[in-house]
Design a protein around this motif. Structure first.
Motif, short mmCIF file in Angstrom:
data_model
loop_
_atom_site.label_atom_id
_atom_site.label_comp_id
_atom_site.label_asym_id
_atom_site.label_seq_id
_atom_site.Cartn_x
_atom_site.Cartn_y
_atom_site.Cartn_z
N PRO A 227 -0.78 -12.81 0.90
CA PRO A 227 -0.85 -11.73 2.31
C PRO A 227 -1.92 -12.77 3.24
O PRO A 227 -2.53 -13.28 2.03
CB PRO A 227 -1.96 -11.11 1.03
CG PRO A 227 -2.18 -11.45 0.48
CD PRO A 227 -1.97 -12.40 -0.62
N PRO A 229 -3.35 -12.72 6.34
CA PRO A 229 -4.68 -12.45 6.95
C PRO A 229 -3.51 -11.32 8.03
O PRO A 229 -4.35 -9.80 8.49
CB PRO A 229 -5.46 -12.80 7.70
CG PRO A 229 -5.59 -14.31 7.48
CD PRO A 229 -4.20 -14.41 6.54
N THR A 232 -1.81 -8.29 6.14
CA THR A 232 -3.74 -7.34 5.12
C THR A 232 -3.94 -6.38 6.48
O THR A 232 -3.87 -5.52 6.08
CB THR A 232 -4.76 -8.49 4.91
OG1 THR A 232 -3.86 -9.01 3.79
CG2 THR A 232 -5.27 -7.61 4.63
N ASP A 254 -5.33 -11.20 -7.99
CA ASP A 254 -5.66 -11.44 -7.37
C ASP A 254 -6.69 -10.06 -6.10
O ASP A 254 -5.67 -9.58 -5.68
CB ASP A 254 -5.46 -12.82 -6.38
CG ASP A 254 -7.53 -13.02 -5.87
OD1 ASP A 254 -7.51 -13.34 -5.93
OD2 ASP A 254 -7.01 -13.30 -3.96
N SER A 256 -8.97 -9.89 -3.64
CA SER A 256 -10.11 -10.67 -2.69
C SER A 256 -9.16 -9.53 -1.29
O SER A 256 -9.56 -8.62 -0.62
CB SER A 256 -10.16 -11.28 -2.60
OG SER A 256 -8.58 -12.25 -2.28
N ALA A 257 -7.29 -9.48 -1.29
CA ALA A 257 -6.85 -8.75 -0.46
C ALA A 257 -6.90 -7.85 -0.54
O ALA A 257 -7.13 -6.28 1.05
CB ALA A 257 -5.48 -9.22 -0.08
N ILE A 260 -10.21 -6.17 0.41
CA ILE A 260 -10.59 -6.09 1.80
C ILE A 260 -9.47 -4.71 2.36
O ILE A 260 -10.42 -3.98 3.31
CB ILE A 260 -10.82 -6.90 3.00
CG1 ILE A 260 -11.50 -6.91 4.28
CG2 ILE A 260 -9.59 -7.61 2.72
CD1 ILE A 260 -11.96 -8.31 4.49
#
Lengths: 302, 422
Positions: A227, A229, A232, A254, A256-257, A260
């Motif tokens: 992804p 930004p 996202t 992962d 992280s995306a 958030i």
């Protein structure tokens, strides 16, 4: 010391050249057909899966030790639909085992037993890492698990006619348990029917089709593409606008995306195994759906 | 270390520029996703910009994402549940066409060497190589693999062309035709699969730019051991222009190798191999090459896309009795030998870096020693494309000053390229 070392080497060689038991040796590429094959084959088979349940099945290497496993196999079961395209060719060719070459009874492509979804008539790689012949994550529909079990039982019986009765009985027991479990899973998932969710990859197509969930978007902008930004950000807006409650992610991705997105939108991040062995306690094909449906039910209630 | 710092510094402007050039965040939500509601589209640009900064900070690795265009505005591919039906009729059919793929290597090079010798790197933009591969079963008995290459984009030639019998009795496998022999680790790799932009110094010096690719018959045997071990043997024509190339008729060359691969754990393997090739050279003298290699690979199953480490060392030694072609030193020992070692580390799903040290030495003191240190940074947006930046410093024999070189390579693959070997 030297003589004992020599003896151990000889014993190891003999154990490979002349296996003592006459069990059918089955190698599967992933854990889910392995779990089903164990249920059907019982004591008459030994089953080894190449991928771990916690491993992204798209990212296996053509390890030489896999060739060695296939060299000694009587039956190789693959998911097909190009899920194993990154490694299956070299390891089947490198196995030097005529019995398990494509077209032989020892090679079983399980995708032949299901109706593939997301078949792409005209494909090119600008569309990302798509599978033109259909989405390969079909084991996530329990009815496809039933079809796989029937196909596996038939092939085991063909390769080992002496076990035909056992395989038939074990298949009947598997289907009986599956039918009972499906009622439980259906009851858990009923409140989610028609509700939109976000998933990371196109892994949940069959699952969401079975339980009538709407996949409103993907964390990946295209299959296999991480992804960016801006994508996202668009997903956060989408989740807020539509009031989407659940972000479903395989436990090996992962986070992280997804994290958030969940944090900024208020959606619940559900990280769950998508294969047997993907989480502690997910040891059978039934455990897998027990865990997935329980996690989704918990997320909806929260 | 100095090279790595230079590499990092040279990339920074690219990354920063790409980050600055990212699409402005005030684009309406409806343009990003048609399903987003009008209320989302009405969000203020200031809010979006702040949110975007938070996303960039929270998602790793931001550099990889920043240099790629945003794909979210592109609609997903059309999907159907009905399998496509193949065309039918009485005309020519494509049903039995082989799997086809092509590789391209575009390269830009910069060198401090004002007088590059023949074959040496020159400051230029170039096509390094184009390669076309055709792969299929011929019939129930044979499969074929045809790999055609155009070095520098010109002059097509067969890099490999071999037939493999379908039958593999007793763990045996045969290949017949023109073969890149599995001598050591590097020789069998095609240019696009090399870990660096080009071959090691010792690999190029011993076998030449095209490597040991010979016409012949190879037989390999998967040994009945608890670990993976393969014994190779081949009888070949002996045409390698650097090491072999006998003028006599019927002067065949031979090749043998033994390779072991051990699983140290679910995540790590160790490969050890030894290789040998021998035959008559251009002066009808017996020339031979021996080599050994060790490769350690670590790729954790839980993070297979994110983490990987490779450490490798390979050494080659070749005897070339009375080879008059090199510097006219006929009658003197022309044996050469050398080694290289490299370490590779995956930084993130689409990024990896590696460093290599090359040593090419000669028993003859008159020939001197060449040393090279290289570093590479690779950005691979997908399995089918990679942008590779390599910098290296080479100290040739009898040079007071090293030669500094930089290479930028675009490496891409079209079509149904088969999976690479481990």
């Amino acid at each position: 010391m030297r003589s004992s070392f020599f003896v151990s080497i000889v014993l190891a060689v003999v154990s490979v050249v002349a296996p003592a038991a006459a069990k059918l040796s089955v190698v599967t590429t992933t854990q889910d057909p392995a779990a089903i094959t164990r249920s059907i084959g019982g004591d008459r088979v030994t089953v080894t899966a190449l991928a771990k349940g916690y491993q992204d099945p798209h990212f296996l290497d053509a390890k030489p030790s896999y060739m060695l496993l296939l060299h000694n196999a009587d039956l190789v079961e693959v998911i097909g639909l190009d899920l194993e395209i990154g490694y299956i060719g070299p390891i089947v060719a490198g196995a030097r085992n005529d019995k398990i070459q494509p077209g032989q009874p020892g090679f079983l492509d399980l995708s032949q037993f299901i109706q593939p979804l997301e078949v792409v008539a005209v494909a090119d790689r600008s569309q990302g890492d798509i599978h033109p012949n259909g989405n390969p994550h079909y084991w996530l529909d329990p009815e496809n698990g039933r079809a796989m079990a029937r196909g596996i039982a038939a092939r085991l019986a063909a390769l080992d006619p002496g076990g035909q009765a056992l395989y038939a009985a074990n298949l009947a027991a598997f289907e009986q348990t599956l039918t009972a479990k499906e009622a439980e899973w259906q009851a858990r998932m009923a409140p989610l029917a028609g509700k939109p969710i976000i998933t990371f990859h196109r892994s949940w197509t069959y699952f969401t089709a079975r339980y009538h969930l709407e996949v409103a978007g993907f964390v990946e902008p295209k299959p296999g593409i991480p992804p960016a930004p801006m994508h996202t950000l668009g997903l956060i807006k989408l989740v807020r606008a539509r009031g989407i409650k659940i972000l479903l992610v395989e436990s090996f991705y992962d986070r992280s995306a997804p994290a958030i997105i969940a944090e900024k939108s208020g959606a619940r991040l559900v990280a769950v195994a998508s294969s047997v062995g993907g989480d502690a306690g997910v040891d059978t094909y039934f455990d897998l759906f027990d865990r997935i449906t329980a996690e989704l039910e918990r997320a909806l209630r929260s | 270390m100095r090279i790595v710092m230079v590499l990092g510094a040279s990339l920074c402007p690219v990354v920063l520029h790409a980050a600055e050039a990212a699409p402005a965040p005030e684009r309406p939500a409806a343009a990003e996703d048609p399903s987003a509601s009008s209320s989302a589209a009405a969000a203020s640009p200031e809010t979006d910009a702040a949110l975007l900064r938070e996303i960039q900070a929270a998602t790793a690795p931001p550099v990889g994402a920043a240099v790629l265009p945003d794909l979210s505005a592109t609609p997903p591919p059309p999907l159907t549940t009905v399998p496509a039906r193949p065309a039918s009729g009485i005309g020519p059919s494509s049903t039995y066409n082989p799997a086809m793929s092509a590789n391209g290597l575009f390269q830009g090079a910069l060198t401090s060497n004002r007088r590059p010798s023949d074959g040496g790197l020159q400051t230029a933009l170039a096509i390094q190589e184009l390669e076309l591969q055709l792969l299929t079963h011929i019939d129930p008995y044979f499969a074929a693999n045809l790999i055609l290459s155009l070095p520098e984009g010109e002059g097509i030639g067969a890099e490999e062309a071999y037939v493999t019998p379908s039958a593999q009795p007793f763990g045996l496998q045969a290949r017949i035709g023109k073969l890149k022999l599995p001598f050591g680790r590097e020789n069998a790799l095609h240019t696009h699969a090399l870990p660096f932009v080009d071959k090691s110094l010792v690999g190029a010096a011993v076998f030449g730019a095209e490597g040991l690719a010979e016409i012949g018959v190879e037989l390999s045997w998967l040994l009945p051991l608890p670990w993976y071990a393969v014994l190779y043997g081949a009888v070949v024509n002996g045409d390698n222009p650097v090491e072999l190339a006998a003028a006599e008729q019927y002067a065949m060359a031979s090749f043998a190798a033994l390779k072991h691969v051990f699983d140290l754990s679910d995540d790590a393997t160790l490969e050890a191999g030894a290789s040998f090739a021998g035959g008559k050279n251009a002066n009808a003298e017996w020339a031979q090459v021996g080599g050994g290699h060790l490769v350690f690979k670590w790729r954790p199953a839980r993070q297979a896309a994110e983490r990987e480490a490779i450490v490798m060392v390979e050494a080659l030694y070749a005897t070339r009795p009375n080879d008059a072609r090199v510097l006219g030193l006929y009658g003197r020992d022309q044996s050469i030998g050398g080694a290289y070692a490299y370490a590779q580390w995956r930084l993130a799903p689409r990024w990896y870096t590696a460093a290599r040290y090359d040593y090419l030495g000669y028993p003859s003191a008159a020939r001197g020693i060449t040393r090279r240190a290289s570093a590479i940074l690779v950005f691979a947006p997908s399995e089918f494309s990679a942008l590779r930046l390599e910098v290296r410093d080479t100290l040739p024999p009898f040079h007071a000053e090293p030669i500094y070189e930089g290479l930028l390579q675009l490496n891409f693959t079209l079509g149904a390229h088969p999976a690479h070997t481990y």
